[in-house]
Design a protein around this motif. Structure first.
Motif, PDB file in Angstrom:
ATOM      1  N   TYR A 113     -45.183 131.157  46.251  1.00  0.00           N
ATOM      2  CA  TYR A 113     -45.656 132.046  47.343  1.00  0.00           C
ATOM      3  C   TYR A 113     -47.114 132.449  47.266  1.00  0.00           C
ATOM      4  O   TYR A 113     -47.575 132.995  48.129  1.00  0.00           O
ATOM      5  CB  TYR A 113     -44.723 133.251  46.940  1.00  0.00           C
ATOM      6  CG  TYR A 113     -43.345 133.139  47.314  1.00  0.00           C
ATOM      7  CD1 TYR A 113     -42.819 133.231  48.756  1.00  0.00           C
ATOM      8  CD2 TYR A 113     -42.427 133.009  46.101  1.00  0.00           C
ATOM      9  CE1 TYR A 113     -41.357 132.828  48.846  1.00  0.00           C
ATOM     10  CE2 TYR A 113     -41.181 132.900  46.559  1.00  0.00           C
ATOM     11  CZ  TYR A 113     -40.393 132.774  47.999  1.00  0.00           C
ATOM     12  OH  TYR A 113     -39.340 132.609  48.134  1.00  0.00           O
ATOM     13  N   PRO A 116     -50.580 128.729  47.928  1.00  0.00           N
ATOM     14  CA  PRO A 116     -51.050 128.177  48.979  1.00  0.00           C
ATOM     15  C   PRO A 116     -52.270 128.905  49.289  1.00  0.00           C
ATOM     16  O   PRO A 116     -53.242 128.418  50.138  1.00  0.00           O
ATOM     17  CB  PRO A 116     -50.017 128.673  50.203  1.00  0.00           C
ATOM     18  CG  PRO A 116     -48.676 128.645  49.215  1.00  0.00           C
ATOM     19  CD  PRO A 116     -49.068 129.194  48.135  1.00  0.00           C
ATOM     20  N   MET A 127     -55.019 125.980  49.623  1.00  0.00           N
ATOM     21  CA  MET A 127     -54.697 125.364  50.950  1.00  0.00           C
ATOM     22  C   MET A 127     -55.475 126.181  51.995  1.00  0.00           C
ATOM     23  O   MET A 127     -56.059 125.421  53.066  1.00  0.00           O
ATOM     24  CB  MET A 127     -53.429 124.965  51.111  1.00  0.00           C
ATOM     25  CG  MET A 127     -52.912 124.232  52.110  1.00  0.00           C
ATOM     26  SD  MET A 127     -52.500 124.873  53.637  1.00  0.00           S
ATOM     27  CE  MET A 127     -51.012 125.830  52.829  1.00  0.00           C
ATOM     28  N   LEU A 128     -55.429 127.241  52.144  1.00  0.00           N
ATOM     29  CA  LEU A 128     -55.822 128.108  53.148  1.00  0.00           C
ATOM     30  C   LEU A 128     -57.409 127.997  53.074  1.00  0.00           C
ATOM     31  O   LEU A 128     -57.977 127.948  54.489  1.00  0.00           O
ATOM     32  CB  LEU A 128     -55.415 129.644  53.061  1.00  0.00           C
ATOM     33  CG  LEU A 128     -55.951 130.520  54.136  1.00  0.00           C
ATOM     34  CD1 LEU A 128     -55.427 130.446  55.437  1.00  0.00           C
ATOM     35  CD2 LEU A 128     -55.900 131.966  53.779  1.00  0.00           C
ATOM     36  N   ARG A 131     -58.464 124.439  54.326  1.00  0.00           N
ATOM     37  CA  ARG A 131     -58.069 123.917  55.834  1.00  0.00           C
ATOM     38  C   ARG A 131     -58.891 124.933  56.594  1.00  0.00           C
ATOM     39  O   ARG A 131     -59.272 124.480  57.865  1.00  0.00           O
ATOM     40  CB  ARG A 131     -56.686 124.188  55.937  1.00  0.00           C
ATOM     41  CG  ARG A 131     -55.848 122.758  55.584  1.00  0.00           C
ATOM     42  CD  ARG A 131     -54.464 122.850  55.957  1.00  0.00           C
ATOM     43  NE  ARG A 131     -54.383 122.343  57.354  1.00  0.00           N
ATOM     44  CZ  ARG A 131     -54.080 121.395  57.744  1.00  0.00           C
ATOM     45  NH1 ARG A 131     -54.076 120.324  57.059  1.00  0.00           N
ATOM     46  NH2 ARG A 131     -53.915 120.907  59.057  1.00  0.00           N
ATOM     47  N   ALA A 132     -59.071 126.186  56.421  1.00  0.00           N
ATOM     48  CA  ALA A 132     -59.407 127.061  57.415  1.00  0.00           C
ATOM     49  C   ALA A 132     -60.762 127.830  56.700  1.00  0.00           C
ATOM     50  O   ALA A 132     -61.482 128.815  57.370  1.00  0.00           O
ATOM     51  CB  ALA A 132     -58.444 128.213  57.529  1.00  0.00           C
ATOM     52  N   ILE A 134     -61.083 129.903  54.480  1.00  0.00           N
ATOM     53  CA  ILE A 134     -60.898 131.409  54.414  1.00  0.00           C
ATOM     54  C   ILE A 134     -60.328 131.658  52.584  1.00  0.00           C
ATOM     55  O   ILE A 134     -59.473 130.955  52.336  1.00  0.00           O
ATOM     56  CB  ILE A 134     -59.661 131.962  55.102  1.00  0.00           C
ATOM     57  CG1 ILE A 134     -60.023 131.916  56.489  1.00  0.00           C
ATOM     58  CG2 ILE A 134     -59.362 133.300  54.743  1.00  0.00           C
ATOM     59  CD1 ILE A 134     -59.214 132.261  57.605  1.00  0.00           C
TER      60      ILE A 134
END
Lengths: 219, 201
Positions: A113, A116, A127-128, A131-132, A134
């Motif tokens: 939970y 990520p 990972m956020l 990829r983005a 942020i």
């Protein structure tokens, strides 16, 4: 005459085979729902979990809890454990026995939970971020190391800023296990932070937890 | 002549029934179009999200539960806010009306499958659902028939895996699965029920 009949039968069989081949093959992708050749009582008029229903305006068979109600087994009988708070203050330690089992559970739940966004290391570049771009809160920075455990618990439960609440997905006991794992990532020894029966040390909101050392938290 | 037709029919009819009346034909391969083009291959595969991030109830409920729209919005309030493919998700979040996902895996209404019990026993997701983490669109891979259930209930060892591999949908039994499975079976004290009432309550 006999030959002709035989030919006719042969042709009919060929037609049948062609027709059947149009019917598709085993395991071929198909988008139409499975046809139950013997319907038995496979589909009963009862409503199952998450099924649709025309009875309610939103089309769902299941209802959301009525405001102000508490689900069975979810009554906050122990405020410290259920909310991480006692009055206005947060619990500094972890209000449950911290053992190897809890830590293993915490690592497991954190990976599902939290990682990520906050990354396995807790540095907020999961990972956020990859990829983005942020960035999430850095869990191992001093501000969070000094934060009372109850406040970390409350943040998991209720969310903060862009972070959504996770109380719907993570049960209370698992949230404390995650708090213990976060303490590990921060370099503390969470096994010394357990406050199951001892004095419930709380720190006033916004103040640094003075009781941290007494509870064995790493500086 | 009639004899020849009857003989041909007697041969063909069972073959047709065998091939076409089996759930191998009627069910396997079912791949409905979903209201949102959600890709498990992207989320669970490429991004490696654990199944339980979204199917959060699966270990403590008989239903795995399709996640609420809120779960999508955990990330998609930040990511892809202007992506048209996500419009139904935003609409659902705004109105509170659930997205009508189409169910792929369904047992008959008189059978009760508990997800929690199977995970607690150490049967992983992919044993029934296949390698979902590499599916763009979820597809039914197994028959979910009673015979298929009983195959495993009578001989579970080939399907038991370590608990930390439960949600790894690419898990494959190794060559030593026979010994590992037997050891896990004994260690966990499993005795999968075979009586009717276990699943047909």
């Amino acid at each position: 005459m006999r030959t002709r009949r035989t030919l006719q039968v042969g042709r009919d069989l060929l037609m049948l085979a062609l027709l059947l081949s149009l019917a598709g093959c085993r395991g071929c992708p198909k988008s139409s729902p499975p046809i139950h050749l013997n319907p038995n009582m496979d589909n009963q008029p009862k409503l199952r979990a998450q099924s649709a229903s025309d009875f309610f305006a939103d089309g769902a068979a299941m209802r959301t809890p009525v405001a102000g109600t508490v689900a069975r087994g979810a009554l906050p009988v122990d405020d410290l454990f259920q909310t991480g708070r006692e009055g206005e203050g947060y619990v500094v330690g972890i209000p449950t026995p911290v053992d190897a089992e809890l830590l293993a559970r915490g690592a497991d739940r954190y990976a599902i939970y939290c990682a990520p966004c906050h990354a396995d290391s807790g540095n907020g570049k999961g990972m956020l971020f990859q990829r983005a771009q942020i960035e999430s809160a850095d869990l191992v920075e001093p501000r969070l190391v000094d934060m009372p455990s109850g406040q970390i618990f409350e943040t998991i439960s209720q969310g903060l800023g862009l972070m959504p609440a996770y109380d719907y997905a993570i049960p209370v006991a698992d949230r404390w296990a995650i708090v213990a794992h976060v303490r590990m990532l921060q370099g503390s020894d969470p096994t010394t932070m357990s406050v199951p029966n001892g004095p419930r040390v709380v720190a006033a909101e916004g103040e640094s937890p003075n009781g941290a050392d007494e509870q064995g938290a790493a500086p | 002549m009639i004899g020849a037709v009857a003989a041909a029919g007697a041969l063909i009819a069972p073959a047709i029934v065998w091939y076409f009346f089996s759930p191998e034909f009627t069910d396997v391969g079912y791949q409905p179009k979903q209201p949102v083009a959600y890709s498990h291959a992207l989320h669970a595969g490429e991004m490696n999200l654990d199944c339980r991030y979204c199917h959060a109830n699966v270990e403590r409920s008989s239903v795995a539960s399709v996640p609420p729209t809120q779960t999508c919005m955990n990330c998609h309030q930040l990511v892809g806010q202007d992506r048209p493919t996500l419009e139904p998700v935003r609409a659902s979040a705004a109105s509170g009306e659930p997205i009508r996902w189409v169910r792929v895996h369904e047992v008959p209404d008189y059978a009760f499958f508990p997800h929690d019990a199977h995970l607690a026993a150490g049967v992983g997701c992919s044993s029934c659902h296949g390698d979902v983490a590499s599916m763009e669109v979820v597809r039914l891979e197994e028959t979910l028939s009673m015979g298929w259930c009983l195959d495993c209930h009578r001989d579970p060892a080939p399907h038991l895996r370590p608990f930390d591999e439960l949600t790894n949908t690419r898990w494959q039994p190794g060559e030593d699965q026979a010994e590992i499975g037997a050891a896990l079976l004994a260690e966990r004290g499993l005795a999968p029920p075979e009586e009717c009432g276990a699943c047909h309550r």
